[in-house]
Design a protein around this motif. Structure first.
Motif, PDB file in Angstrom:
ATOM      1  N   TYR A 187       0.775  -1.369   0.183  1.00 15.38           N
ATOM      2  CA  TYR A 187       0.115  -0.212  -0.275  1.00 15.38           C
ATOM      3  C   TYR A 187       0.939   0.966   0.693  1.00 15.38           C
ATOM      4  O   TYR A 187       1.804   1.006   0.776  1.00 15.38           O
ATOM      5  N   HIS A 190       0.696   6.021   2.826  1.00 13.11           N
ATOM      6  CA  HIS A 190       1.363   6.730   4.128  1.00 13.11           C
ATOM      7  C   HIS A 190       2.159   7.941   3.876  1.00 13.11           C
ATOM      8  O   HIS A 190       2.925   7.634   2.476  1.00 13.11           O
ATOM      9  N   ASP A 196       6.416   1.213   8.373  1.00 11.24           N
ATOM     10  CA  ASP A 196       4.781   0.612   7.309  1.00 11.24           C
ATOM     11  C   ASP A 196       4.721   2.362   6.924  1.00 11.24           C
ATOM     12  O   ASP A 196       4.443   3.579   7.726  1.00 11.24           O
ATOM     13  N   GLU A 227      -4.220   1.537   0.598  1.00 13.01           N
ATOM     14  CA  GLU A 227      -4.877   0.639   1.825  1.00 13.01           C
ATOM     15  C   GLU A 227      -6.219   0.183   1.745  1.00 13.01           C
ATOM     16  O   GLU A 227      -7.099   1.727   1.815  1.00 13.01           O
ATOM     17  N   TYR A 325       4.976   3.025  15.425  1.00 11.50           N
ATOM     18  CA  TYR A 325       4.632   2.785  14.874  1.00 11.50           C
ATOM     19  C   TYR A 325       3.197   3.798  14.611  1.00 11.50           C
ATOM     20  O   TYR A 325       2.807   4.123  15.769  1.00 11.50           O
ATOM     21  N   HIS A 326       2.996   3.653  12.982  1.00 10.81           N
ATOM     22  CA  HIS A 326       2.376   5.347  13.397  1.00 10.81           C
ATOM     23  C   HIS A 326       2.570   6.876  13.876  1.00 10.81           C
ATOM     24  O   HIS A 326       1.733   7.833  14.653  1.00 10.81           O
TER      25      HIS A 326
HETATM   26 ZN    ZN Z   1      -0.270   2.444   8.484  1.00 10.79          ZN
END
Ligand code: ZN
Length: 430
Positions: A187, A190, A196, A227, A325-326
Motif C-alpha cells: 500500500y 502513508h 509502515d 490500503e 508505529y504510526h
Molecule cells: Zn499504517
C-alpha cells in the motif's frame, strides 16, 4: 527461477543499497489515499519498473464503498500571533491530519486543542492520523511542543483542497510460463513513514524489477494501491480474474529489527502457508507464525468470504506491535537496510520454493529401480555430498506417489530443499 538465479539475488548488497536508496527518495513525499503524492511516488517507481496506472474517479461505487474525493495539500502551520511557527508542514508532513479540510484563522488555544493530537507516552514523536471519511481538520505534534503552547490565541493554516478528482492505482505484471498468478501487494497511502509502509513499497518494486529478468513459472502481479479502499477498488475491477491468483503475500513492515512474522491466509493450510512456514523453518533465524485475524492490512479484503484467496502476509514486527508505529519515529533511522535485505531474501526463497515445488510420480513403483545400471548409485569419484544425494534418491523414489510434494519429502528426510530438488531433476531425466 532456478537455484543459480536465487543465489545471485539472495543477500546481494547491491540490491540492499538499491532498496535503501529508493526508500530515501520516497520518504519525504506526502502521500495519502489519493492525490499528487501518490502520482509523484509512481513517477519515481516508474523509473525502475514500468507501472501501469489507473485513475479511478471520485464517487465511483466499489462494492459497499465509494472512491473518496481527491485530497492535496500545499502548506500548513500553527504560529503565534507574531508569526513564529510552532509547527510547520514543511518540516514534517505528519503535522497535518491526512484529509484535513482547508482552514485559515486565528483561534483560541481552547478551541485549537480540540484539533491537536499528541502521544504523551512518547512525548518527542509526532503521531500519524487520518480523517478520510469524516470531513474535519487537525494537527499532530510532539507532546513536548504542545506543552510549550501558553498563548491565548494562535494563527493556523491548512492550505489543502478536497474535491472531485481521482484515486490512482498502480500495477505491474510479469507473465510466466503458466497463467496461474502469485500476487504481491503493498500500500502506498502513508506519508513519511518507513516500516509502515515504505518498506513494502521498496521491497515490492525491487523484487518486481529483479523477477522480471528471470524466467518464471508462475505469472507475478504486483499491486501498489492505497490500503483498504484501493484493495476494494482493485478487487471490484478485477472480480472476474481473481481465480487466477493461486498464492499471495501482503508486503508491509519489512525493515525493522524484529524477527520475521508470517500471518497465515484465512484457509491456513494453502500452499503459500506451507511454503512460507517451510522457508522460515529452514532460515536459521527466529520467527513467529500467526493465524489469520480479520484486522490488519489488505489480506482482509483478499480473504473476504466471497473471494477467500490464499493471501498471507510475510512481515517482521507486525503493524501496531512496535512503539514507532504510526509516528515520526518510524523513520530512516528505525529501519535498517540489512533487515530489509533479510526480508527480501526470504521473499525470494519463498518464490524459489513455490516455483519448484512439485508432486512427482515414480514411474518405476514396483519395488526399487536398479540405480546402479543407470549410473546413479555408488558412483566412483562422486561428489562429496554423494551420500546425501543417494539418500535423497531413496526418499524421493519412496514418497513420489503423487501425494507428497518436495516440501513434504524435505520435512520427512531432513534433507535440504536444494538437494532434494536437484536429485528429483536427476531422477526425472533418468
Ligand atoms: Zn499504517
Amino acid at each position: 527461477m532456478n537455484l543459480d538465479d536465487l543465489e545471485k539475488l539472495e543477500n546481494n548488497y547491491d540490491i540492499e543499497l538499491e532498496m535503501f536508496e529508493l526508500m530515501k527518495t520516497l520518504f519525504p513525499i506526502c502521500r495519502s489515499i489519493t492525490g499528487n503524492g501518490v502520482r509523484q511516488s509512481f513517477d519515481i517507481i516508474n523509473e525502475i519498473i514500468n507501472l501501469e496506472t489507473k485513475e479511478i474517479p471520485s464517487n465511483t461505487k466499489v462494492f459497499d464503498w465509494i472512491v473518496p474525493k481527491e485530497w492535496n495539500i500545499n502548506d500548513a502551520y500553527i504560529s503565534d500571533l507574531h508569526g513564529n511557527k510552532i509547527i510547520d508542514f514543511e518540516k514534517s508532513n505528519l503535522h497535518v491530519v491526512s484529509y484535513s479540510i482547508p482552514i485559515k484563522k486565528t483561534i483560541s488555544i481552547d478551541e485549537l486543542k480540540k484539533h491537536i493530537h499528541t502521544i504523551p507516552e512518547i512525548p518527542d514523536s509526532i503521531p500519524y492520523h487520518t480523517t478520510y471519511y469524516n470531513e474535519d481538520w487537525g494537527f499532530c505534534m510532539s507532546h513536548n511542543d504542545f506543552l510549550k503552547m501558553k498563548d491565548a490565541e494562535y494563527s493556523i493554516l491548512i492550505d489543502s483542497n478536497l474535491k472531485n478528482g481521482s484515486m490512482t492505482l498502480g500495477e505491474y505484471y510479469i507473465p510466466g510460463q503458466i497463467p496461474d498468478e502469485f500476487l504481491i501487494s503493498c500500500y502506498i497511502c502513508h506519508p513519511s513513514m518507513c516500516n509502515d509502509n515504505l518498506s513494502g513499497v521498496v521491497l515490492t518494486t525491487i523484487l518486481a524489477k529483479h523477477l522480471s529478468m528471470q524466467k518464471m513459472r508462475y505469472s507475478y502481479r504486483f499491486l501498489f494501491i492505497p490500503e483498504t479502499i484501493g484493495a476494494i477498488t482493485w478487487i471490484s475491477l478485477n472480480e472476474n480474474n481473481l481465480s487466477q491468483i493461486k498464492h499471495g503475500l501482503i508486503a508491509t513492515c519489512l525493515g525493522d529489527p524484529g524477527i520475521s512474522t508470517y500471518k497465515r491466509t484465512k484457509n491456513g493450510n494453502s500452499e503459500i502457508d506451507k511454503t512460507v512456514e517451510f522457508m522460515l523453518e529452514n532460515s536459521d533465524t527466529e520467527y513467529k507464525i500467526l493465524d489469520f485475524f480479520p484486522t490488519g492490512s489488505d489480506e482482509r479484503q483478499f480473504c473476504s468470504p466471497a473471494f477467500n484467496l490464499n493471501v498471507g502476509s510475510l512481515m517482521r514486527t507486525p503493524y501496531g506491535k512496535f512503539s514507532q508505529y504510526h509516528t515520526s519515529e518510524d523513520n530512516l533511522d528505525f529501519i535498517k537496510s540489512e533487515h530489509l535485505m533479510d526480508t527480501f531474501s526470504k521473499y525470494l526463497k519463498t518464490i524459489f520454493i513455490i516455483e519448484n515445488n512439485r508432486k512427482y510420480v515414480n514411474l518405476n513403483p514396483k519395488c526399487e529401480p536398479q540405480l546402479g545400471k543407470r549410473g546413479l548409485y555408488h558412483v566412483l569419484g562422486g561428489k562429496k555430498n554423494m551420500q546425501e544425494i543417494e539418500s535423497a534418491m531413496f526418499w524421493l523414489l519412496s514418497f513420489s506417489d503423487g501425494n507428497h510434494d518436495l516440501i513434504d519429502i524435505c520435512r520427512k528426510s531432513k534433507i535440504k530443499f536444494e538437494t532434494i530438488l536437484e536429485t528429483a531433476k536427476k531422477l526425472e531425466s533418468n
